[in-house]
Design a protein around this motif. Structure first.
Motif, PDB file in Angstrom:
ATOM      1  N   THR A   1       0.821  -1.207   0.000  1.00  0.00           N
ATOM      2  CA  THR A   1       0.000   0.000   0.000  1.00  0.00           C
ATOM      3  C   THR A   1       0.857   1.260   0.000  1.00  0.00           C
ATOM      4  OG1 THR A   1      -0.207  -0.181   2.423  1.00  0.00           O
ATOM      5  CG2 THR A   1      -1.997  -1.105   1.098  1.00  0.00           C
ATOM      6  N   GLU A   2       2.041   1.166   0.585  1.00  0.00           N
ATOM      7  CA  GLU A   2       2.954   2.307   0.557  1.00  0.00           C
ATOM      8  C   GLU A   2       3.443   2.554  -0.870  1.00  0.00           C
ATOM      9  OE1 GLU A   2       5.536   5.441   1.333  1.00  0.00           O
ATOM     10  OE2 GLU A   2       3.783   4.676   2.402  1.00  0.00           O
ATOM     11  N   HIS A   3       3.665   1.493  -1.628  1.00  0.00           N
ATOM     12  CA  HIS A   3       4.076   1.660  -3.019  1.00  0.00           C
ATOM     13  C   HIS A   3       3.002   2.395  -3.815  1.00  0.00           C
ATOM     14  CE1 HIS A   3       6.909  -2.072  -2.702  1.00  0.00           C
ATOM     15  NE2 HIS A   3       7.452  -0.986  -2.207  1.00  0.00           N
ATOM     16  N   THR A   4       1.746   2.057  -3.558  1.00  0.00           N
ATOM     17  CA  THR A   4       0.644   2.731  -4.249  1.00  0.00           C
ATOM     18  C   THR A   4       0.576   4.200  -3.851  1.00  0.00           C
ATOM     19  OG1 THR A   4      -0.667   0.697  -4.436  1.00  0.00           O
ATOM     20  CG2 THR A   4      -1.863   2.779  -4.568  1.00  0.00           C
ATOM     21  N   ARG A   5       0.724   4.481  -2.561  1.00  0.00           N
ATOM     22  CA  ARG A   5       0.696   5.866  -2.088  1.00  0.00           C
ATOM     23  C   ARG A   5       1.813   6.668  -2.750  1.00  0.00           C
ATOM     24  NH1 ARG A   5       2.934   9.341   1.430  1.00  0.00           N
ATOM     25  NH2 ARG A   5       4.573   7.847   1.925  1.00  0.00           N
ATOM     26  N   ARG A   6       3.008   6.101  -2.800  1.00  0.00           N
ATOM     27  CA  ARG A   6       4.138   6.807  -3.401  1.00  0.00           C
ATOM     28  C   ARG A   6       3.922   7.001  -4.907  1.00  0.00           C
ATOM     29  NH1 ARG A   6       7.822   3.929  -1.314  1.00  0.00           N
ATOM     30  NH2 ARG A   6       8.319   2.580  -3.077  1.00  0.00           N
ATOM     31  N   SER A   7       3.383   5.981  -5.555  1.00  0.00           N
ATOM     32  CA  SER A   7       3.119   6.077  -7.001  1.00  0.00           C
ATOM     33  C   SER A   7       2.118   7.186  -7.298  1.00  0.00           C
ATOM     34  CB  SER A   7       2.587   4.751  -7.541  1.00  0.00           C
ATOM     35  OG  SER A   7       3.575   3.744  -7.465  1.00  0.00           O
TER      36      SER A   7
END
Length: 225
Positions: free
Chosen positions: A212-218
């Motif tokens: 979910t952090e990857h999605t937030r950063r993306s």
């Protein structure tokens, strides 16, 4: 072209029976969530009514409700516009999503049975196929279904209720980065399934938090060149 600029075939059919105002509300919310109606787009009551095959009154009522819920901005003397989320709004919601999803992954690892694991694997295979076919809309829908299944396997109704409150906004934020996340997102899902099947609560929590952090950063990097 109409000012609402709806893509061909984007307007959902209004199912019957059911209160008209509720069906119009759901149709407009779906169009906003999937970004058929883009953030900042002017919403003209008469044109939306024509698209949906209804009078202007239920459209007006739906727009007022969507304004109350933060999906639409009603501007004096200008009309209705799809809300444009700020980076801070997106960051706050996606941060909350990480907390909810990480706990759901932990509980899923503790409680999931074989049948549940099978469903996750099937959704993952379908998601990978959608990405390969460059079917972004289907990939987004399957991503939501995958996370909803993890939440269901967690077996905590309070947690599921909280997640449901942010689910549509998560889809709204995920759609513009779905292509960018692509195959990597589903690789992360595969790893998560492995951890859940192994009943490794700590690993499942860590993987979901990272996912979910990857999605937030993306999302924050989506306009970077």
């Amino acid at each position: 072209m109409l000012s609402t600029g709806l893509p061909q075939g984007a307007v959902p059919k209004l199912e019957r029976p059911g209160p008209l105002r509720e069906r119009v509300y759901e149709a407009l919310l779906e169009l906003i969530t999937t970004r058929a109606l883009q953030p900042g787009q002017h919403l003209v009551e008469s044109e939306l009514a024509g698209h949906l095959g209804v009078s202007r009154q239920p459209v007006r009522e739906a727009l007022q409700r969507l304004n109350t819920e933060g999906w639409v901005d009603l501007r004096p003397a200008q009309g209705a516009f799809v809300h444009e989320p700020t980076e801070e709004e997106a960051d706050q919601l996606l941060t909350v999503r990480t907390l909810l999803e990480a706990e759901a992954a932990r509980l899923a690892a503790a409680h999931a049975d074989g049948a549940g694991i099978t469903v996750l694997e099937e959704l993952c295979a379908e998601g990978e196929a959608a990405v390969a076919a460059e079917d972004v809309d289907r990939a987004v829908a399957l991503n939501a279904a995958f996370h909803a299944k993890v939440m269901e396997l967690a077996g905590n109704t309070v947690l599921a209720g909280l997640a449901a409150q942010v689910d549509r906004r998560v889809r709204w934020y995920y759609t513009p980065v779905a292509r960018q996340r692509g195959r990597q997102s589903w690789r992360e899902h595969r790893e998560l399934i492995t951890a859940i099947a192994a009943r490794d609560e700590q690993r499942a929590t860590e993987l979901m938090r990272a996912h979910t952090e990857h999605t937030r950063r993306s999302y924050h990097e989506r306009n970077a060149t």
